[in-house]
Design an enzyme around this catalytic site. Sequence first.
Site, mmCIF file in Angstrom:
data_model
loop_
_atom_site.group_PDB
_atom_site.id
_atom_site.type_symbol
_atom_site.label_atom_id
_atom_site.label_comp_id
_atom_site.label_asym_id
_atom_site.label_seq_id
_atom_site.Cartn_x
_atom_site.Cartn_y
_atom_site.Cartn_z
ATOM 1 N N TRP A 1 0.802 -0.969 0.084
ATOM 2 C CA TRP A 1 0.036 -0.198 0.087
ATOM 3 C C TRP A 1 0.949 1.123 -0.057
ATOM 4 C CZ3 TRP A 1 -4.948 -0.073 -0.817
ATOM 5 C CH2 TRP A 1 -5.727 1.171 -0.711
ATOM 6 N N GLU B 1 -10.819 -3.557 4.331
ATOM 7 C CA GLU B 1 -12.341 -3.331 3.979
ATOM 8 C C GLU B 1 -12.606 -3.483 2.576
ATOM 9 O OE1 GLU B 1 -10.002 0.650 3.732
ATOM 10 O OE2 GLU B 1 -10.000 -0.981 5.238
ATOM 11 N N HIS C 1 -4.356 1.901 11.567
ATOM 12 C CA HIS C 1 -5.093 2.921 12.094
ATOM 13 C C HIS C 1 -4.674 3.119 13.398
ATOM 14 C CE1 HIS C 1 -7.180 2.573 7.977
ATOM 15 N NE2 HIS C 1 -6.540 4.046 7.827
ATOM 16 N N ASP D 1 -11.349 6.266 7.061
ATOM 17 C CA ASP D 1 -11.278 6.234 5.599
ATOM 18 C C ASP D 1 -12.023 4.912 4.906
ATOM 19 O OD1 ASP D 1 -9.609 4.351 6.295
ATOM 20 O OD2 ASP D 1 -7.749 4.916 5.266
#
Length: 259
Positions: free
Chosen positions: A41, A125, A146, A155
């Site tokens: 990511w 997610e 997070h 988010d």
Amino acid sequence: MSRLSPRFETYCDRYHNIALERDAAGVLLMRFHTGGGAFVWSEASHEELGHCFAEVGADRGNRVIVMTGTDAVWCETIDFASFSLSNPAEWDRTFYDGRKLLDNLLAIEVPVISAINGPAHIHPEIPVLADIVIASQDATFQDAPHFMGGIVPGDGAHIVWTHVLGPNRGRYFLLMGQELSAAEALAAGVVGEVLPAGAVLERALAIAAQFAAKTDLALRYSRLLLTQRYKRLMQEGLPLGLGLEALAAIDLLAGLEKR
């Protein structure tokens, strides 16, 4: 097919972190990767996903979507250094990309299948938002970057996990950094099937072929119907969540700089 629908050939090789392959039945395989290996990511991949979902959704030649990772990993690594998030102007880019990523995923009007081939610790997610979610037995789920790192899970994680796990279990998952095994995810209703390692993509493609035998309208209208609530929840909560995440992150960075 509409004359305005993009041709697959115009975008299939556009993305550095997403390999796209489509068969004659219109089953599109999206394989997330970084340099051909496990998906990392980063700011670049964050931006690419939203744009890719938009093009995939606009191409009516895509009749079923299968998403998967690379090298027995969905995504468990984040390149923090690639992000610039110290002020509102820098956050505006992430705010834009974050909204487009999930909005454009949900705007795809054909069934989406996730073949979760390993750990999904960074933005899990995304695969969970698919209509059919199947996982390898060695897959694990965690919202790693997070709250455990002092960042607000705003988010989209705050919407998806409190929806699929329920309000209390979802908040526990996000705030405690809970890691769910594939078996636990199955018991909690997060995934629909758990398969032996290496078999998850084959199963996903078999389901996709089964779906591709349906009519276009059955595919499209089922997807529209089954994503309606998620779209409403995103509209209500995603901009607020991203805004609060930005404020808390800027505050965190400012505090670190004073040390």
